[in-house]
Design a protein around this motif. Structure first.
Motif, PDB file in Angstrom:
ATOM      1  N   ASP A  95       0.828  -1.219   0.000  1.00  0.00           N
ATOM      2  CA  ASP A  95       0.000   0.000   0.000  1.00  0.00           C
ATOM      3  C   ASP A  95       0.859   1.265   0.000  1.00  0.00           C
ATOM      4  O   ASP A  95       0.341   2.364  -0.183  1.00  0.00           O
ATOM      5  CB  ASP A  95      -1.029  -0.005   1.150  1.00  0.00           C
ATOM      6  N   LYS A  96       2.174   1.114   0.189  1.00  0.00           N
ATOM      7  CA  LYS A  96       3.067   2.276   0.105  1.00  0.00           C
ATOM      8  C   LYS A  96       3.985   2.213  -1.128  1.00  0.00           C
ATOM      9  O   LYS A  96       5.007   2.895  -1.182  1.00  0.00           O
ATOM     10  CB  LYS A  96       3.904   2.386   1.385  1.00  0.00           C
ATOM     11  N   ALA A  97       3.598   1.376  -2.087  1.00  0.00           N
ATOM     12  CA  ALA A  97       4.420   1.236  -3.303  1.00  0.00           C
ATOM     13  C   ALA A  97       4.603   2.594  -3.971  1.00  0.00           C
ATOM     14  O   ALA A  97       3.667   3.401  -4.027  1.00  0.00           O
ATOM     15  CB  ALA A  97       3.765   0.258  -4.271  1.00  0.00           C
ATOM     16  N   ILE A  98       5.796   2.838  -4.487  1.00  0.00           N
ATOM     17  CA  ILE A  98       6.105   4.112  -5.151  1.00  0.00           C
ATOM     18  C   ILE A  98       5.850   3.938  -6.648  1.00  0.00           C
ATOM     19  O   ILE A  98       6.380   3.021  -7.274  1.00  0.00           O
ATOM     20  CB  ILE A  98       7.565   4.518  -4.856  1.00  0.00           C
ATOM     21  N   MET A  99       5.001   4.818  -7.175  1.00  0.00           N
ATOM     22  CA  MET A  99       4.525   4.640  -8.561  1.00  0.00           C
ATOM     23  C   MET A  99       5.109   5.687  -9.518  1.00  0.00           C
ATOM     24  O   MET A  99       4.612   5.832 -10.626  1.00  0.00           O
ATOM     25  CB  MET A  99       2.986   4.747  -8.606  1.00  0.00           C
TER      26      MET A  99
ATOM     27  N   GLY B 238       2.783  -4.860   6.331  1.00  0.00           N
ATOM     28  CA  GLY B 238       2.744  -5.381   4.957  1.00  0.00           C
ATOM     29  C   GLY B 238       3.401  -6.749   4.803  1.00  0.00           C
ATOM     30  O   GLY B 238       2.943  -7.582   4.019  1.00  0.00           O
ATOM     31  N   TRP B 239       4.462  -6.986   5.555  1.00  0.00           N
ATOM     32  CA  TRP B 239       5.204  -8.250   5.441  1.00  0.00           C
ATOM     33  C   TRP B 239       4.315  -9.467   5.687  1.00  0.00           C
ATOM     34  O   TRP B 239       4.542 -10.545   5.147  1.00  0.00           O
ATOM     35  CB  TRP B 239       6.380  -8.265   6.444  1.00  0.00           C
ATOM     36  N   GLN B 240       3.282  -9.276   6.509  1.00  0.00           N
ATOM     37  CA  GLN B 240       2.437 -10.408   6.893  1.00  0.00           C
ATOM     38  C   GLN B 240       1.582 -10.914   5.733  1.00  0.00           C
ATOM     39  O   GLN B 240       1.203 -12.069   5.694  1.00  0.00           O
ATOM     40  CB  GLN B 240       1.507  -9.958   8.017  1.00  0.00           C
ATOM     41  N   ARG B 241       1.295 -10.026   4.775  1.00  0.00           N
ATOM     42  CA  ARG B 241       0.369 -10.360   3.690  1.00  0.00           C
ATOM     43  C   ARG B 241       1.090 -10.732   2.387  1.00  0.00           C
ATOM     44  O   ARG B 241       0.452 -10.804   1.340  1.00  0.00           O
ATOM     45  CB  ARG B 241      -0.588  -9.188   3.456  1.00  0.00           C
ATOM     46  N   MET B 242       2.402 -10.935   2.448  1.00  0.00           N
ATOM     47  CA  MET B 242       3.161 -11.263   1.233  1.00  0.00           C
ATOM     48  C   MET B 242       4.142 -12.398   1.457  1.00  0.00           C
ATOM     49  O   MET B 242       4.591 -12.640   2.576  1.00  0.00           O
ATOM     50  CB  MET B 242       3.934 -10.032   0.741  1.00  0.00           C
ATOM     51  N   LEU B 243       4.445 -13.076   0.372  1.00  0.00           N
ATOM     52  CA  LEU B 243       5.536 -14.046   0.376  1.00  0.00           C
ATOM     53  C   LEU B 243       6.137 -14.032  -1.027  1.00  0.00           C
ATOM     54  O   LEU B 243       5.426 -14.272  -2.006  1.00  0.00           O
ATOM     55  CB  LEU B 243       5.010 -15.448   0.721  1.00  0.00           C
TER      56      LEU B 243
END
Ligand code: TA6
Length: 279
Positions: free
Chosen positions: A53-57, A249-254
Motif C-alpha cells: 500500500d506504500k508502493a512508489i509509482m 505489509g510483510w504479513q500479507r506477502m511471500l
C-alpha cells in the motif's frame, strides 16, 4: 471466442498499465518495468499478487509488489554495488510489441527499449511475454544479438498475496539453500517449510512445481528455465528497512521467485527463456 478487452490506465505520469480482461481472468501489466501488478482468475476470484500500500509509482524506484523483472543480474551487481540491485530494467519504460487473443489466454509481449547500461557487458534483447488465462504465465526471453557470449542472471521476483505468512506452508522444495540472513551459510531446507522469522534464501535447485498452502486455498507455481528458487519475507524485524512497505505489509506477502542465480552464458544467437506459471 471471447475477445479480451485491453484498456490503458495511468496510475501516475510515469506508470501506465494495461488492464486486461478475458473469459478467464483479469490482469494488470505495468509498462514501467514490464511488471504484472495484479492477476485474478475468474474461477475463484482470488487475487494472487500482493502490492504494497506504500508502493512508489513515480518510476524513481521499482514498484513494491506484483512480479518485478530482475535482469540482467539478480541481487547486487558483482563488480559494483553502486549499480541498481536486481538489474536496471525494473524502472525502464517498456513498449507493447504484440497482443493476441487465443481461446485459452490473451498473449501480451513487451520489449525493453534497449539493454545498454554500465555494468552489463552483453549485447542482448529482452522481452517479457505474459499469458493471461486460467493461469498466469510470465516468461523472460533473453536473446544474445552480439558476437561474444553474454552472461546473465535474472528472476521473476513474484510477491504472492497471502492471508498471513505465519500460516503458510511452502511445498516442493528440498535439499540445501544459501541463507542471506546468515552470511550465505548453506543450510538444509526445513520440512515442513513454514515461516517464523525473516527469510531470505536462495534454493540452488530447479524445483519444477511449488505450492503455497494456506488454510483456505493453495497457489501453485510452476517454473522452467531456472536454476534456483528464491524465498523472501522481511518479517516484522526487517520491514522497517523498506520505506515503501507499511509496518504490517510483510504479513500479507511471500516472495517465491523463479530465478537463474548461478550465471548462465548465452552463446551468440542463442535465446534463453525463464518462465513462471501461477495457478
Ligand atoms: O530476492 C530477495 C531480495 O534480494 C532480498 O534480499 C530483498 O532485499 C529483496 O529482494 C528486495 O529487493 P529490492 O531491490 O526490491 O528492495
Amino acid at each position: 471466442m471471447f475477445l479480451s478487452t485491453i484498456t490503458e490506465r495511468r496510475l501516475s505520469p510515469q506508470l501506465t498499465c494495461l488492464e486486461i480482461e478475458n473469459a478467464h481472468a483479469t490482469a494488470s501489466i505495468s509498462l514501467l518495468g514490464a511488471q504484472v501488478l495484479a492477476f485474478k482468475p475468474k474461477h475463484d476470484g482470488r487475487e494472487r499478487l500482493f502490492i504494497s500500500d506504500k508502493a512508489i509509482m513515480d518510476g524513481s524506484k521499482p514498484v513494491r509488489g506484483g512480479i518485478p523483472v530482475c535482469w540482467p543480474w539478480f541481487g547486487a551487481h558483482k563488480g559494483n554495488t553502486a549499480y541498481p540491485a536486481h538489474g536496471f530494467v525494473r524502472t525502464w519504460q517498456w513498449r507493447l510489441l504484440h497482443n493476441e487473443d487465443y481461446a485459452e489466454h490473451t498473449r501480451i509481449i513487451l520489449e525493453a527499449p534497449d539493454t545498454a547500461h554500465p555494468g552489463f557487458e552483453g549485447t542482448a534483447t529482452v522481452t517479457v511475454e505474459v499469458l493471461v488465462g486460467r493461469e498466469l504465465t510470465v516468461t523472460i526471453h533473453s536473446r544474445n544479438i552480439g558476437t561474444t557470449p553474454c552472461k546473465l542472471t535474472m528472476a521473476l521476483h513474484t510477491y504472492f498475496s497471502v492471508s498471513d505468512v505465519k500460516d503458510c506452508q511452502l511445498d516442493g522444495l528440498s535439499g540445501t539453500y544459501s541463507d542471506k540472513t546468515q552470511d550465505w551459510a548453506l543450510l538444509q531446507t526445513p520440512a515442513p517449510y513454514r515461516f517464523t522469522a525473516e527469510t531470505d534464501r536462495i534454493h540452488l535447485h530447479a524445483a519444477p512445481e511449488l505450492r503455497i498452502v494456506e488454510a483456505q486455498c493453495t497457489t501453485t507455481i510452476r517454473s522452467t528455465g531456472h536454476d534456483s528458487v528464491v524465498v523472501w519475507n522481511p518479517w516484522s524485524t526487517g520491514v522497517g528497512a523498506f520505506a515503501d512497505m507499511s509496518s504490517g505489509g510483510w504479513q500479507r506477502m511471500l516472495c517465491v521467485e523463479t530465478a537463474s542465480t548461478q550465471g548462465l552464458e548465452l552463446a551468440p544467437g542463442a535465446v534463453h527463456s525463464l518462465a513462471q506459471s501461477i495457478g
